[in-house]
Design an enzyme around this catalytic site. Structure first.
Site, PDB file in Angstrom:
ATOM      1  N   ASP A  51      15.045  28.814  54.274  1.00  0.00           N
ATOM      2  CA  ASP A  51      15.333  29.925  53.987  1.00  0.00           C
ATOM      3  C   ASP A  51      15.835  30.258  52.697  1.00  0.00           C
ATOM      4  O   ASP A  51      16.579  29.417  52.226  1.00  0.00           O
ATOM      5  CB  ASP A  51      16.152  30.765  54.955  1.00  0.00           C
ATOM      6  CG  ASP A  51      16.171  32.344  55.265  1.00  0.00           C
ATOM      7  OD1 ASP A  51      15.167  32.754  54.494  1.00  0.00           O
ATOM      8  OD2 ASP A  51      17.048  32.857  55.768  1.00  0.00           O
ATOM      9  N   ASN A  69       6.946  37.115  60.499  1.00  0.00           N
ATOM     10  CA  ASN A  69       6.714  37.171  59.024  1.00  0.00           C
ATOM     11  C   ASN A  69       5.527  37.774  58.673  1.00  0.00           C
ATOM     12  O   ASN A  69       5.299  38.306  57.359  1.00  0.00           O
ATOM     13  CB  ASN A  69       6.800  35.751  58.418  1.00  0.00           C
ATOM     14  CG  ASN A  69       8.104  34.850  58.256  1.00  0.00           C
ATOM     15  OD1 ASN A  69       8.295  33.892  58.322  1.00  0.00           O
ATOM     16  ND2 ASN A  69       9.465  35.857  58.074  1.00  0.00           N
TER      17      ASN A  69
END
Ligand code: IPE
Ligand code: IPE
Ligand code: MG
Length: 246
Positions: A18, A66
């Site tokens: 991330d 996502n």
């Protein structure tokens, strides 16, 4: 720096990669540049984990959630993914790495699926580390899907409900056949699981670092592994019991 102990390496390392977007933003760059830079960190991590003798490396590369990002970012990520998989096969071959994918593959563009099939087929005979990319992956969806498939087998009569166990259920997950992660690393300072491997992380050691994924290098990896090696995994037992077992 203290040396890593080869006999205490995690068998399975999972990483939530991330912070690509924030890395780029801090440098006034487009988010996609962060993702491009992130690919370099993936390359280095795969190579180092394989060198260290880690058996299984699972990387969260794209979540089921996502897909809701801006269309341009999703398209750029899919293009990058395709390019990464294609260009990495020779390196996987050199490092004896086997390639795999977990997640809802039917959501991925056909061209990405072709690269995945090709990489899986070409690396199938390799006997070293299994590199698994989690793509369009969501753990709750995975668990619900496993329940449906198990129920279908029960209805069809190929599974007897009396024999349903944790192990059997586990075999219906995308990760069936892969041991649970020993260590989970998440970069970028976020302290959440974000729908990743909920079942499989039951007794996993968690490690969070503020470093954004594009800057996660060998030194950061070694730091995480060192931290892991200094922990006592008790699995519900007491410290004294573990000493007797050893
Ligand atoms: C991780 O970086 C990569 C993917 C989720 C595809 P992010 O894109 O989430 O970066 P941040 O969290 O916005 O910084
Ligand atoms: C998790 O990162 C998914 C990947 C690393 C691929 P996100 O950036 O999507 O997670 P949240 O939404 O901030 O929790
Ligand atoms: Mg993020």
């Amino acid at each position: 720096m203290n040396r890593l102990k080869p006999d205490k390496m995690p068998r399975h390392l999972a990483i939530i990669m991330d912070g690509n977007g924030r890395w780029a933003k801090q440098r006034m760059l487009q988010r996609i540049v962060g993702h491009q830079k992130g690919v370099e960190a993936v390359r280095a991590t795969v190579e180092e984990c394989s060198r260290l003798g880690i058996g299984f490396l699972t990387l969260f590369a794209f979540s089921a959630e996502n897909w809701l990002r801006p269309k341009t970012e999703v398209q750029a990520l899919m293009a990058l993914l395709k390019k990464y998989i294609r260009s990495e096969v020779p390196r996987m071959m050199r490092n004896n790495v086997r390639f795999g994918v977990i997640g809802n593959r039917e959501d991925l563009p056909a061209s990405v699926n072709r690269e995945i099939d090709d990489a899986i087929a070409r690396t199938a005979g390799n006997t070293g580390m299994l590199l698994t990319l989690a793509l369009s992956y969501g753990s709750r969806q995975e668990i619900a899907r496993a329940a449906v498939r198990l129920a279908a087998d029960a209805v069809a009569g190929t599974v007897d409900l009396a024999t349903v166990s944790e192990e059997l259920f586990n075999s219906y997950l995308f990760t069936g056949g892969i041991p649970d992660p020993d260590l989970l690393i998440r970069t970028s300072g976020e302290m959440r699981i974000s729908n990743f491997l909920l079942w499989q992380l039951a007794y996993t050691e968690l490690y969070f670092t503020d470093v954004n994924w594009p800057e996660f290098d060998r030194t950061e990896l070694h730091k995480a592994l060192k931290d892991y090696q200094e922990r006592e995994r008790r699995f519900g037992l007491t410290s004294d019991q573990l000493r007797v077992c050893r």
